[in-house]
Enzyme design. Structure first.
Site, PDB file in Angstrom:
ATOM      1  N   ASP A   1     -12.516  -1.814   1.937  1.00 32.61           N
ATOM      2  CA  ASP A   1     -12.798  -2.442   0.645  1.00 32.61           C
ATOM      3  C   ASP A   1     -13.805  -3.571   0.800  1.00 32.61           C
ATOM      4  O   ASP A   1     -13.550  -4.541   1.515  1.00 32.61           O
ATOM      5  CB  ASP A   1     -11.505  -3.008   0.038  1.00 32.61           C
ATOM      6  CG  ASP A   1     -10.482  -1.925  -0.291  1.00 32.61           C
ATOM      7  OD1 ASP A   1     -10.892  -0.825  -0.680  1.00 32.61           O
ATOM      8  OD2 ASP A   1      -9.268  -2.193  -0.169  1.00 32.61           O
TER       9      ASP A   1
ATOM     10  N   ASP B   1     -13.458  -2.348   8.245  1.00 30.51           N
ATOM     11  CA  ASP B   1     -12.660  -2.538   7.041  1.00 30.51           C
ATOM     12  C   ASP B   1     -13.271  -1.605   5.981  1.00 30.51           C
ATOM     13  O   ASP B   1     -14.397  -1.114   6.150  1.00 30.51           O
ATOM     14  CB  ASP B   1     -12.754  -4.008   6.600  1.00 30.51           C
ATOM     15  CG  ASP B   1     -12.107  -4.252   5.254  1.00 30.51           C
ATOM     16  OD1 ASP B   1     -10.970  -3.773   5.050  1.00 30.51           O
ATOM     17  OD2 ASP B   1     -12.734  -4.908   4.398  1.00 30.51           O
TER      18      ASP B   1
HETATM   19  C1  BG6 Z   1      -7.390  -4.736   0.927  1.00 29.50           C
HETATM   20  C2  BG6 Z   1      -8.085  -5.461  -0.207  1.00 29.50           C
HETATM   21  O1  BG6 Z   1      -8.297  -3.903   1.565  1.00 29.50           O
HETATM   22  O2  BG6 Z   1      -6.306  -3.954   0.424  1.00 29.50           O
HETATM   23  C3  BG6 Z   1      -7.088  -6.266  -1.021  1.00 29.50           C
HETATM   24  O3  BG6 Z   1      -9.073  -6.324   0.330  1.00 29.50           O
HETATM   25  C4  BG6 Z   1      -5.940  -5.373  -1.479  1.00 29.50           C
HETATM   26  O4  BG6 Z   1      -7.753  -6.824  -2.136  1.00 29.50           O
HETATM   27  C5  BG6 Z   1      -5.307  -4.706  -0.260  1.00 29.50           C
HETATM   28  O5  BG6 Z   1      -4.947  -6.123  -2.165  1.00 29.50           O
HETATM   29  C6  BG6 Z   1      -4.142  -3.803  -0.594  1.00 29.50           C
HETATM   30  O6  BG6 Z   1      -4.593  -2.699  -1.338  1.00 29.50           O
HETATM   31  P1  BG6 Z   1      -3.635  -1.667  -2.059  1.00 29.50           P
HETATM   32  O7  BG6 Z   1      -4.578  -0.561  -2.448  1.00 29.50           O
HETATM   33  O8  BG6 Z   1      -2.620  -1.219  -1.057  1.00 29.50           O
HETATM   34  O9  BG6 Z   1      -3.015  -2.360  -3.203  1.00 29.50           O
HETATM   35 MG    MG Z   2     -12.406  -5.934   2.648  1.00 29.49          MG
END
Ligand code: BG6
Ligand code: MG
Length: 214
Positions: free
Chosen positions: A10, A8
């Protein structure tokens, strides 16, 4: 023996989980919805519209699809401002070492993030070329905790799920790895991530040898 690892992004490789938190908090409070770290924990790994729905569930107002889209876009614009200044200095401790250990061991390396900003973040961090395959979140129909994204990464890497392991900081992400039939390394709090096979505080404690034959 494991032949592939799927990370993963984030909250595992870089602290963008913090930026998602800040952007959602501002958005939630603009709608009169209370937002704190405990609530945010449920949003980790959840895609953008799914996260917005969870936040607005506490509101007394009913939102039209167009209003929801506008709010999601507002959150994303704020998030993009926050990540625009990221540099390789924003890699979390142990991240590059963990990726390099996997590469040296001959593992295929995948990235399974539901973030539509993942390619930008990888680029800002300067680590795009460390991955053999990055799932494009736009091609995924069902977000975490559904196994689809980890299975898509395994298929693209050409490795059976049983020979893959996943690395995740989110409850939904660990559930996704486990329902894909993979070994799960949790990054964070062992109580929160109790569905993981092993939990480490951060990638600085990543011990590849412990996971290869698991
Ligand atoms: C995930 C995060 O990796 O991505 C979430 O943990 C986030 O918090 C999701 O909402 C979607 O991200 P994005 O950048 O497409 O809004
Ligand atoms: Mg994550």
């Amino acid at each position: 023996m494991k032949q592939a690892v799927i990370f993963d992004l984030d909250g595992v490789i870089t602290d963008t989980a913090r930026y998602h938190y800040l952007a959602w908090k501002r958005l939630a409070e603009s709608q009169g919805v209370h937002f704190d770290e405990a609530f945010n924990e449920h949003l980790k790994g959840i895609d953008r519209m799914g996260s917005l729905d969870l936040i607005l569930a506490s509101s007394t107002r009913v939102y039209t699809p167009a209003e929801k889209l506008a709010l999601a876009t507002e959150k994303n614009e704020h998030y993009k401002e926050l990540i625009a200044l990221m540099t390789p200095g924003d890699l979390l401790p142990g991240a590059v070492q963990a990726l390099d250990d996997c590469g040296t061991a001959g593992l295929k390396i995948g990235l399974a993030s539901v973030s539509r900003n993942a390619f930008t973040v990888l680029d800002r961090l300067g680590i795009t070329d460390k991955f053999d395959y990055v799932v494009d979140a736009r091609t995924i129909a069902r977000g975490k905790p559904d196994p689809e994204i980890f299975l898509a990464a395994a298929t693209a890497l050409g490795v059976a799920p049983a020979h893959c392991f996943g690395v995740e900081d989110a409850v939904a992400g660990v559930a996704s790895i486990k329902s894909a039939g993979m070994y799960a390394v949790g990054v964070g709090d062992p109580h929160t991530l109790r569905q993981a096979d092993v939990v480490i505080p951060s990638l600085a404690q990543f011990r590849l040898g412990d996971y290869l034959a698991a």
